[in-house]
Motif scaffolding. Structure first.
Motif, PDB file in Angstrom:
ATOM      1  N   THR A  41       0.826  -1.203   0.000  1.00 25.89           N
ATOM      2  CA  THR A  41       0.000   0.000   0.000  1.00 25.89           C
ATOM      3  C   THR A  41       0.864   1.258   0.000  1.00 25.89           C
ATOM      4  N   GLY A  42       0.248   2.352  -0.447  1.00 27.26           N
ATOM      5  CA  GLY A  42       0.957   3.630  -0.491  1.00 27.26           C
ATOM      6  C   GLY A  42       1.819   3.786  -1.728  1.00 27.26           C
ATOM      7  N   THR A  43       1.801   2.804  -2.605  1.00 22.77           N
ATOM      8  CA  THR A  43       2.588   2.843  -3.840  1.00 22.77           C
ATOM      9  C   THR A  43       1.681   2.538  -5.020  1.00 22.77           C
ATOM     10  N   HIS A  44       1.864   3.262  -6.105  1.00 25.64           N
ATOM     11  CA  HIS A  44       1.132   2.978  -7.335  1.00 25.64           C
ATOM     12  C   HIS A  44       1.988   2.038  -8.175  1.00 25.64           C
ATOM     13  N   TRP A  45       1.394   0.949  -8.590  1.00 24.25           N
ATOM     14  CA  TRP A  45       2.139  -0.074  -9.323  1.00 24.25           C
ATOM     15  C   TRP A  45       1.694  -0.097 -10.783  1.00 24.25           C
ATOM     16  N   THR A  46       2.638   0.046 -11.680  1.00 22.33           N
ATOM     17  CA  THR A  46       2.387  -0.075 -13.111  1.00 22.33           C
ATOM     18  C   THR A  46       2.689  -1.501 -13.549  1.00 22.33           C
ATOM     19  N   VAL A  47       1.801  -2.084 -14.341  1.00 17.93           N
ATOM     20  CA  VAL A  47       2.023  -3.439 -14.845  1.00 17.93           C
ATOM     21  C   VAL A  47       2.974  -3.374 -16.037  1.00 17.93           C
ATOM     22  N   SER A  57       3.563 -11.517 -21.943  1.00 23.95           N
ATOM     23  CA  SER A  57       2.871 -10.475 -22.700  1.00 23.95           C
ATOM     24  C   SER A  57       3.176  -9.120 -22.088  1.00 23.95           C
ATOM     25  N   ALA A  58       3.690  -8.191 -22.900  1.00 22.35           N
ATOM     26  CA  ALA A  58       3.948  -6.833 -22.431  1.00 22.35           C
ATOM     27  C   ALA A  58       2.629  -6.105 -22.236  1.00 22.35           C
ATOM     28  N   ALA A  59       2.565  -5.267 -21.203  1.00 22.55           N
ATOM     29  CA  ALA A  59       1.325  -4.562 -20.873  1.00 22.55           C
ATOM     30  C   ALA A  59       1.135  -3.327 -21.749  1.00 22.55           C
ATOM     31  N   PRO A  60      -0.111  -2.991 -22.067  1.00 27.64           N
ATOM     32  CA  PRO A  60      -0.378  -1.744 -22.795  1.00 27.64           C
ATOM     33  C   PRO A  60      -0.311  -0.557 -21.842  1.00 27.64           C
ATOM     34  N   ASP A  61      -0.313   0.644 -22.387  1.00 25.62           N
ATOM     35  CA  ASP A  61      -0.358   1.847 -21.567  1.00 25.62           C
ATOM     36  C   ASP A  61      -1.578   1.813 -20.654  1.00 25.62           C
ATOM     37  N   GLY A  62      -1.383   2.282 -19.424  1.00 25.82           N
ATOM     38  CA  GLY A  62      -2.498   2.409 -18.496  1.00 25.82           C
ATOM     39  C   GLY A  62      -2.744   1.205 -17.621  1.00 25.82           C
ATOM     40  N   ALA A  63      -2.065   0.091 -17.851  1.00 26.29           N
ATOM     41  CA  ALA A  63      -2.256  -1.090 -17.010  1.00 26.29           C
ATOM     42  C   ALA A  63      -1.599  -0.851 -15.650  1.00 26.29           C
ATOM     43  N   ARG A  64      -2.372  -1.007 -14.581  1.00 27.00           N
ATOM     44  CA  ARG A  64      -1.862  -0.676 -13.256  1.00 27.00           C
ATOM     45  C   ARG A  64      -2.642  -1.430 -12.186  1.00 27.00           C
ATOM     46  N   VAL A  65      -2.063  -1.455 -10.985  1.00 28.76           N
ATOM     47  CA  VAL A  65      -2.702  -2.056  -9.816  1.00 28.76           C
ATOM     48  C   VAL A  65      -2.421  -1.169  -8.613  1.00 28.76           C
ATOM     49  N   ASP A  66      -3.462  -0.851  -7.841  1.00 34.50           N
ATOM     50  CA  ASP A  66      -3.308  -0.144  -6.578  1.00 34.50           C
ATOM     51  C   ASP A  66      -3.864  -1.024  -5.466  1.00 34.50           C
ATOM     52  N   PHE A  67      -3.106  -1.156  -4.370  1.00 37.20           N
ATOM     53  CA  PHE A  67      -3.539  -1.922  -3.215  1.00 37.20           C
ATOM     54  C   PHE A  67      -3.947  -0.947  -2.112  1.00 37.20           C
ATOM     55  N   THR A  68      -5.164  -1.080  -1.587  1.00 29.96           N
ATOM     56  CA  THR A  68      -5.625  -0.194  -0.537  1.00 29.96           C
ATOM     57  C   THR A  68      -5.446  -0.850   0.823  1.00 29.96           C
ATOM     58  N   ASP A  69      -5.502  -0.022   1.870  1.00 32.35           N
ATOM     59  CA  ASP A  69      -5.374  -0.543   3.232  1.00 32.35           C
ATOM     60  C   ASP A  69      -6.553  -1.425   3.615  1.00 32.35           C
ATOM     61  N   LYS A 143       2.894 -15.197 -13.634  1.00 34.19           N
ATOM     62  CA  LYS A 143       3.728 -14.143 -13.047  1.00 34.19           C
ATOM     63  C   LYS A 143       3.217 -12.779 -13.496  1.00 34.19           C
ATOM     64  N   VAL A 144       3.230 -11.833 -12.557  1.00 32.87           N
ATOM     65  CA  VAL A 144       2.868 -10.451 -12.844  1.00 32.87           C
ATOM     66  C   VAL A 144       4.046  -9.559 -12.462  1.00 32.87           C
ATOM     67  N   GLU A 145       4.517  -8.755 -13.403  1.00 29.17           N
ATOM     68  CA  GLU A 145       5.645  -7.860 -13.154  1.00 29.17           C
ATOM     69  C   GLU A 145       5.135  -6.435 -12.963  1.00 29.17           C
ATOM     70  N   LEU A 146       5.451  -5.851 -11.807  1.00 23.96           N
ATOM     71  CA  LEU A 146       4.979  -4.512 -11.456  1.00 23.96           C
ATOM     72  C   LEU A 146       6.155  -3.591 -11.152  1.00 23.96           C
ATOM     73  N   ALA A 147       5.961  -2.295 -11.370  1.00 27.21           N
ATOM     74  CA  ALA A 147       6.995  -1.307 -11.069  1.00 27.21           C
ATOM     75  C   ALA A 147       6.357  -0.134 -10.347  1.00 27.21           C
ATOM     76  N   ALA A 148       7.045   0.381  -9.336  1.00 26.78           N
ATOM     77  CA  ALA A 148       6.549   1.540  -8.598  1.00 26.78           C
ATOM     78  C   ALA A 148       6.625   2.781  -9.475  1.00 26.78           C
TER      79      ALA A 148
END
Length: 272
Positions: A41-47, A57-69, A143-148
């Motif tokens: 949490t507290g971080t925006h993750w881009t796929v 498969s490479a992600a398209p623009d706008g693919a993201r995941v946010d985890f809430t508290d 597998k899911v690859e995410l970046a802050a």
């Protein structure tokens, strides 16, 4: 008087067994109860990409995941928005997919969305290093690859209009309207961009406390003639900008809505 030797040995044995039991129940070993939970949490993750059965498969623009508290994961596949429940225990993140919007996607985006939903579910082991988070199934087939990534600022960002909203309903831009529509809010109080066909410029007043944006006076536009879908989109956006709007920034997505809940969504240009 010294205690009998047998009593001393018994006490030592009990203490040793207690220590060994504590170690076996957690301690600092991998997966133990003493392991800290992944800081999601507290971080925006881009796929960045997903892998399913060995196919990456490479992600398209706008693919993201946010985890809430509150144990909710929400984001975008690059086309549709989704919501899921999640729980963290040490390095294990267990995801339960719950809902997704039904916007029509181009074929490539649809294939990625299918792969993402297949990969981002169930128990996944997380590895966090240098701002990169990898979530993988125990057998390694998913597998899911995410970046802050930081949120885009309201001002100075080139926002590319990518959808229309009405209340809780989100829709793609009209077919054939192209991808010219965009807007930029400058530090000088000007809002400029393109309405789908013609360029425009106006003065905008922003109330950051109330989260509102108001275009003051009619926007000045160019006078080009374009296709019917482009002109229809332009009319919609021009009428939308004629009045106070509420704004919300969700990582790199901007949503502008009027008092009736009608509005637009725009994503930050990846060049920034």
């Amino acid at each position: 008087m010294p205690k009998p030797r047998s009593t001393t040995l018994a006490a030592a044995t009990v203490a040793l067994l207690a220590a060994l039991t504590a170690c076996g129940q957690g301690g600092d070993g991998p997966g133990g109860a003493g392991d800290p939970d992944l800081p999601l949490t507290g971080t925006h993750w881009t796929v960045g990409a997903v892998t399913v059965d060995g196919a990456r498969s490479a992600a398209p623009d706008g693919a993201r995941v946010d985890f809430t508290d509150a144990g909710r994961a929400r984001g975008s596949t690059g086309c549709n928005h989704f919501g899921a429940g999640y729980a963290v225990s040490g390095a294990t993140v267990t995801v339960t997919q719950e809902e997704i919007t039904e916007r029509g996607c181009p074929a490539d985006a649809q294939r990625f969305e299918t792969a993402f939903l297949a990969a981002f579910t169930g128990p996944l082991e997380g590895t966090l290093k240098d701002g990169a988070l990898t979530l993988a199934s125990a057998d390694g087939t998913r597998k899911v690859e995410l970046a802050a990534e930081p949120s885009a600022p309201l001002r100075g960002t080139a926002w590319k209009v990518d959808g229309l909203v009405s209340g809780d309903t989100a829709a793609s831009l009209p077919a054939g309207s192209g991808d010219k529509a965009r807007l930029v809010l400058g530090a000088d109080g000007r809002i400029t961009g393109n309405l789908g066909c013609n360029g425009f410029s106006a003065t905008a007043r922003i109330d950051e406390k109330a989260r509102t944006l108001t275009v003051e006076g009619p926007a000045a536009t160019t006078r080009m003639m374009c296709t019917s879908p482009q002109m229809a989109l332009e009319t919609t956006l021009y009428e939308l900008l004629d009045g106070p709007l509420s704004y919300r920034i969700d990582h790199r997505t901007l949503t502008l809505t009027d008092g009736a809940g009608a509005g637009l969504t725009a994503r930050a240009d990846r060049a920034q």
